[in-house]
Design an enzyme around this catalytic site. Structure first.
Site, short mmCIF file in Angstrom:
data_model
loop_
_atom_site.label_atom_id
_atom_site.label_comp_id
_atom_site.label_asym_id
_atom_site.label_seq_id
_atom_site.Cartn_x
_atom_site.Cartn_y
_atom_site.Cartn_z
N ASP A 116 -7.10 14.89 60.13
CA ASP A 116 -7.80 14.59 59.04
C ASP A 116 -6.83 13.56 58.72
OD1 ASP A 116 -9.61 14.05 56.37
OD2 ASP A 116 -10.66 16.09 57.97
N HIS A 134 -6.78 10.95 60.29
CA HIS A 134 -7.36 10.05 60.09
C HIS A 134 -7.32 8.65 58.57
CE1 HIS A 134 -11.59 12.78 60.47
NE2 HIS A 134 -10.61 13.03 61.06
#
Length: 538
Positions: free
Chosen positions: A342, A365
């Site tokens: 993430d 991310h």
């Protein structure tokens, strides 16, 4: 002639020095030979200093004084941590097919154009690291050098076999160290694996405290074996001033079995209400953290924090495993490597004066501000700098994400000297953030202003626009500056063009690709927009 011999004899006699040490005699005889001084030493023991000609007198070391022994079973010398150099160019990463990209922002009311192409460009290498605009606070690496102030968890009953629960030993050692009258150290020594249940290390303490992780610390492996009354974190440090968590050991959240669960997952380490906090490696080794059930580090409502020389390594397929999640003020994160599933670093509401420098972010991310404004909430983020960092094989690069219906502002954000490799959305502002794709349209949103992108280079996925600025219809993004942008397609496929909606600012240099969609100047309602943002400055 006789007078000359007599002079030599007298000179030799005058320069004869006797040194007494422990009843022994060492003689230093200096003779005049060919008009040069020569020193002949007959020491009873070797000295750590040079012998000098008489008539000067040599110091005699006092054998009754010796250095204090190290309090550690495995000696820990004074460290010397050097900043990690800027990583070398990322070499041909292969995207992980099991890592699902975030939903396409094209679900927003303004779809991006899909035609057009730009030529492939060569990428200039990232320049040498620049110093952070504001230097981090000085930090102390050395544990206490007095054994009575070093609280080795083994001495408090810890077994360290990776199976026997050692929670009680850690808690007892913490309380003892926390109540000392001088700076103390809790030591998890090298060569042991400590199984620790969810626990809270609470302050305030009498003095600054070092939590030294040289061995491994292991979380419960099976979610069903976690205590029923645990809250939302595994290791929590609560309201401690002057805490240093450091070492070259491993903190292992063992969260693999959690990732398939839909219920709430704990974070590995939470720091709540701490001040003058340092989290760092030791003696040139990074502090290693891996496989958290959810976020790895949460820095919540803290002030004056330095995170330096850490390494996070968790699979790209692990959900919601942010590396460092910040909701605090005056935070420096630097010289670290994060590979996860993430956000590499996520910056939440209440964050101010956050400085990120010399980071390597892989497989996740990217570096994100947000999400902000969920459930019509008010959020404020300001004065953020991200410099001299590398983002590779990532869904996003530099992202700001807000929900419709929120209020507040994101302001004074600078991204500079960032290199990317195979990133789907290198630059993205998404004010229609909605992971479920089932959000109703709302008119209010946060004001995003004073955002600078300078010297952003690298490659991007041709299926996505390299610059994506999807700003609110009612609250446009203002004062966006882009300079020295050089982004090229990662493949030979026809690339997508940059996309802008309700975004205003300036291009101070030519960009590759051209970001002609950015509107110059300010919108007509800019004065009222800036007034909304001022509410966050109080």
């Amino acid at each position: 002639m006789a007078l000359g011999k007599l002079s030599i004899l007298l000179l030799t006699t005058l320069t004869l020095s006797l040194y007494h040490q422990n009843g022994e005699v060492s003689t230093v005889i200096n003779r005049h030979r060919k008009n040069r001084w020569n020193t002949i030493s007959v020491p009873p023991q070797s000295y750590d200093f040079p012998l000098i000609p008489a008539p000067y007198y040599l110091p005699i070391p006092d054998p009754s004084i010796s250095p204090s022994p190290s309090p550690y079973s495995s000696s820990i010398p004074t460290p010397s941590i050097s900043p990690t150099p800027t990583p070398p160019p990322y070499s041909s990463p292969i995207p992980d097919p099991s890592c699902s990209p975030i939903p396409s922002p094209y679900s927003s009311p303004n779809p991006a154009p899909s035609d057009g192409s730009i030529p492939s460009q060569s990428i200039s290498p990232i320049p040498a690291p620049h110093s952070s605009p504001i230097p981090p606070p000085s930090i102390t690496h050395t544990p206490s050098n007095d054994s009575k102030y070093v609280h080795n968890v083994i001495s408090y009953g810890a077994v360290g076999d990776g199976k026997t629960e050692d929670t009680k030993a850690f808690n007892t050692a913490w309380k003892s160290a926390c109540n000392q009258s001088i700076k103390s150290t809790l030591l998890a020594p090298k060569g042991y694996s400590f199984f620790v249940e969810p626990t809270v290390f609470s302050g305030p303490c009498q003095n600054p405290l070092i939590f030294q992780v040289d061995g491994d610390i292991l979380a419960p492996e099976n979610p069903d074996s976690w205590p029923k009354n645990y809250k939302d974190s595994w290791l929590e440090f609560n309201r401690v001033d002057g805490l240093t968590v450091q070492g070259g050991g491993l903190i292992n959240g063992r969260g693999e079995q959690w990732w398939s669960h839909n219920h709430n997952k704990p974070v590995a380490m939470r720091f709540f209400g701490c001040s003058n906090l340092t989290i760092q490696g030791y003696e040139g080794s990074k502090l290693k953290v891996q496989n958290s059930p959810q976020f790895h580090f949460v820095i919540d409502k803290c002030k004056n924090v330095t995170v330096d020389s850490i390494s996070i390594d968790t699979p790209a397929t692990s959900p919601n495993t942010d590396g460092v999640h910040i909701a605090s003020r005056d935070v420096w994160v630097q010289n670290s490597d994060i590979s996860n599933g993430d956000d590499c670093i996520s910056i939440a509401d209440g964050s101010m004066n956050i400085h990120i420098n010399n980071m390597t972010c892989l497989n996740g991310h990217g570096i994100s501000i947000g999400s902000l404004g969920e459930k019509n909430s008010h959020a404020c983020v300001s004065n953020i700098t991200v410099t001299n960092s590398f983002i590779g094989n990532s869904t996003n690069g530099l992202r700001i994400k807000t929900w419709q219906g929120g209020s507040g502002s994101v302001s004074s954000v600078t991204y500079q000297h960032i290199q990317m490799d195979t990133v789907q959305y290198p630059i993205i502002v998404d004010q229609f953030y909605c992971p479920s794709h089932n959000c109703k349209n709302q008119t209010s949103n946060l004001l995003i202003s004073d955002i600078t992108y300078n010297n952003i280079t690298g490659t991007y996925d041709t299926d996505k626009p390299p610059v994506y600025l999807a700003c609110s219809n009612s609250v446009p993004c203002v004062d966006i500056t882009i300079a020295d942008l050089k982004l090229s397609p990662a493949t030979k496929d026809d690339p997508s063009d940059p996309y802008c909606s309700n975004s205003y600012g300036n291009l101070t240099t030519p960009t590759v690709p051209p970001v002609s969609c950015l509107q110059k100047g300010l919108p007509k309602n800019s004065h009222s927009l800036l007034e909304k943002g001022d509410r966050c400055l109080s």
